[in-house]
Design an enzyme around this catalytic site. Structure first.
Site, mmCIF file in Angstrom:
data_model
loop_
_atom_site.group_PDB
_atom_site.id
_atom_site.type_symbol
_atom_site.label_atom_id
_atom_site.label_comp_id
_atom_site.label_asym_id
_atom_site.label_seq_id
_atom_site.Cartn_x
_atom_site.Cartn_y
_atom_site.Cartn_z
ATOM 1 N N ARG A 245 11.942 -0.037 -2.325
ATOM 2 C CA ARG A 245 12.632 1.189 -1.934
ATOM 3 C C ARG A 245 14.130 0.988 -1.784
ATOM 4 O O ARG A 245 14.852 1.949 -1.502
ATOM 5 C CB ARG A 245 12.075 1.672 -0.598
ATOM 6 C CG ARG A 245 11.043 2.798 -0.696
ATOM 7 C CD ARG A 245 10.552 3.048 0.715
ATOM 8 N NE ARG A 245 9.988 4.340 0.952
ATOM 9 C CZ ARG A 245 8.676 4.622 0.925
ATOM 10 N NH1 ARG A 245 7.817 3.699 0.573
ATOM 11 N NH2 ARG A 245 8.258 5.827 1.251
ATOM 12 N N ARG B 156 -0.015 19.068 2.472
ATOM 13 C CA ARG B 156 -0.603 17.800 2.902
ATOM 14 C C ARG B 156 -0.581 17.673 4.423
ATOM 15 O O ARG B 156 -1.529 17.169 5.030
ATOM 16 C CB ARG B 156 0.161 16.633 2.241
ATOM 17 C CG ARG B 156 -0.521 15.289 2.440
ATOM 18 C CD ARG B 156 0.022 14.234 1.509
ATOM 19 N NE ARG B 156 1.214 13.585 2.039
ATOM 20 C CZ ARG B 156 1.854 12.582 1.428
ATOM 21 N NH1 ARG B 156 1.445 12.145 0.250
ATOM 22 N NH2 ARG B 156 2.914 12.029 1.978
ATOM 23 N N LYS C 279 2.442 9.260 -6.125
ATOM 24 C CA LYS C 279 2.337 7.830 -6.448
ATOM 25 C C LYS C 279 0.990 7.253 -6.013
ATOM 26 O O LYS C 279 0.336 6.548 -6.768
ATOM 27 C CB LYS C 279 3.467 7.039 -5.756
ATOM 28 C CG LYS C 279 4.875 7.467 -6.153
ATOM 29 C CD LYS C 279 5.935 6.533 -5.556
ATOM 30 C CE LYS C 279 6.015 6.552 -4.039
ATOM 31 N NZ LYS C 279 6.499 7.834 -3.467
ATOM 32 N N ARG D 6 -0.747 13.887 8.585
ATOM 33 C CA ARG D 6 -0.016 12.608 8.670
ATOM 34 C C ARG D 6 1.276 12.848 9.432
ATOM 35 O O ARG D 6 2.068 13.713 9.040
ATOM 36 C CB ARG D 6 0.247 12.119 7.236
ATOM 37 C CG ARG D 6 0.480 10.653 7.139
ATOM 38 C CD ARG D 6 0.614 10.258 5.687
ATOM 39 N NE ARG D 6 1.952 9.759 5.430
ATOM 40 C CZ ARG D 6 2.326 9.225 4.282
ATOM 41 N NH1 ARG D 6 1.483 9.139 3.290
ATOM 42 N NH2 ARG D 6 3.555 8.780 4.126
ATOM 43 N N ARG E 8 12.823 11.319 5.205
ATOM 44 C CA ARG E 8 12.244 10.486 4.141
ATOM 45 C C ARG E 8 12.883 10.814 2.782
ATOM 46 O O ARG E 8 13.174 9.924 1.990
ATOM 47 C CB ARG E 8 10.730 10.683 4.078
ATOM 48 C CG ARG E 8 10.036 10.107 5.301
ATOM 49 C CD ARG E 8 8.612 10.615 5.434
ATOM 50 N NE ARG E 8 7.730 10.154 4.379
ATOM 51 C CZ ARG E 8 6.595 10.750 4.043
ATOM 52 N NH1 ARG E 8 6.215 11.858 4.679
ATOM 53 N NH2 ARG E 8 5.846 10.264 3.103
HETATM 54 P P1 AMP Z 1 4.861 5.826 2.144
HETATM 55 O O1 AMP Z 1 3.413 5.905 2.472
HETATM 56 O O2 AMP Z 1 5.147 4.965 0.947
HETATM 57 O O3 AMP Z 1 5.502 7.188 2.032
HETATM 58 O O4 AMP Z 1 5.570 5.091 3.371
HETATM 59 C C1 AMP Z 1 5.520 5.614 4.678
HETATM 60 C C2 AMP Z 1 6.641 5.043 5.511
HETATM 61 O O5 AMP Z 1 6.489 3.618 5.610
HETATM 62 C C3 AMP Z 1 8.040 5.237 4.992
HETATM 63 O O6 AMP Z 1 8.582 6.503 5.348
HETATM 64 C C4 AMP Z 1 8.796 4.089 5.659
HETATM 65 O O7 AMP Z 1 9.008 4.355 7.030
HETATM 66 C C5 AMP Z 1 7.767 2.967 5.595
HETATM 67 N N1 AMP Z 1 7.849 2.212 4.333
HETATM 68 C C6 AMP Z 1 6.893 2.136 3.358
HETATM 69 N N2 AMP Z 1 7.289 1.360 2.355
HETATM 70 C C7 AMP Z 1 8.539 0.940 2.670
HETATM 71 C C8 AMP Z 1 9.495 0.127 2.001
HETATM 72 N N3 AMP Z 1 9.249 -0.407 0.793
HETATM 73 N N4 AMP Z 1 10.689 -0.098 2.627
HETATM 74 C C9 AMP Z 1 10.951 0.418 3.846
HETATM 75 N N5 AMP Z 1 10.112 1.223 4.514
HETATM 76 C C10 AMP Z 1 8.902 1.481 3.948
#
Ligand code: AMP
Length: 190
Positions: free
Chosen positions: A88, A127, A13, A133, A144
């Protein structure tokens, strides 16, 4: 044009969002990036969410909805937003629809990047090795993925019912996937 890029963690994404920013002058709104920035800055919000991100759970709907609300004027001025990692949960999707409706706007298209779990696990290992990360470690990644399946995948019928969902094969090179995403958007951007 407002677009949601949808898919499990490591579906691509963020990579595709960055290409769309360049191609269409849109603004990428990644709640994951915003939360990581808050953590890096050591802000009060960052301190509150750090352990949640590290372990792979979802932060509360209110937090991410507020983060997005603050950025909507900027996206609107640019001509559109690419929502990456948001919404989400169904509550987030409903809040997003309501916030956009208040501004006389809407989600125009939801592009789902489809990648099977075996490939996701291979990608995430790579990654983690390359970028380190913290939430890409195998334990957090499992959480996740489980959060995606339990709380985020139910958004697919939500957007399908609105007639906004396009499914795109997320396998292949960045360019190949990008071509498919553009194809899915061509009805909107001409
Ligand atoms: P991402 O980079 O989108 O994979 O997000 C990394 C982490 O941030 C996720 O595993 C969640 O802990 C938190 N996070 C990001 N976006 C959201 C969201 N829309 N709702 C809840 N938690 C989020």
């Amino acid at each position: 044009m407002n677009l949601v890029l949808f898919g499990p963690p490591a579906a691509g994404k963020g990579t595709q969002a960055k290409r769309l920013v360049v191609a269409h002058n849109m603004v990428q709104l990644s709640t994951g990036d915003m939360l990581r920035a808050a953590i890096a800055a050591g802000s009060e919000l960052g301190q509150r969410v750090k352990s949640i991100l590290d372990t792979g759970g979802l932060v509360s709907d209110d937090i991410v909805i507020d983060l997005i609300r603050e950025r909507l004027p900027e996206a609107e001025a640019a001509g559109g937003a690419i929502f990456d990692g948001f919404p989400r949960t169904v509550a987030q999707a409903e809040a997003l629809d309501a916030m956009l409706a208040e501004r006389g706007s809407q989600i125009d298209r939801v592009v789902r990047l489809k990648v099977d779990e075996t490939v996701l696990l291979e990608r995430i290992e790579k990654r983690f090795a390359e970028e380190g990360r913290s939430d890409d470690n195998p334990e957090s990644y499992k959480v996740r993925l489980a959060a995606y399946n339990a709380q985020t995948a139910p958004l697919l019928p939500y957007y399908a019912a609105q007639g906004k969902l396009s499914e795109v094969d997320g396998l292949g090179s960045v360019e190949e996937v990008s071509g498919r995403v553009e194809q899915a958007l061509s009805v909107l951007v001409g």
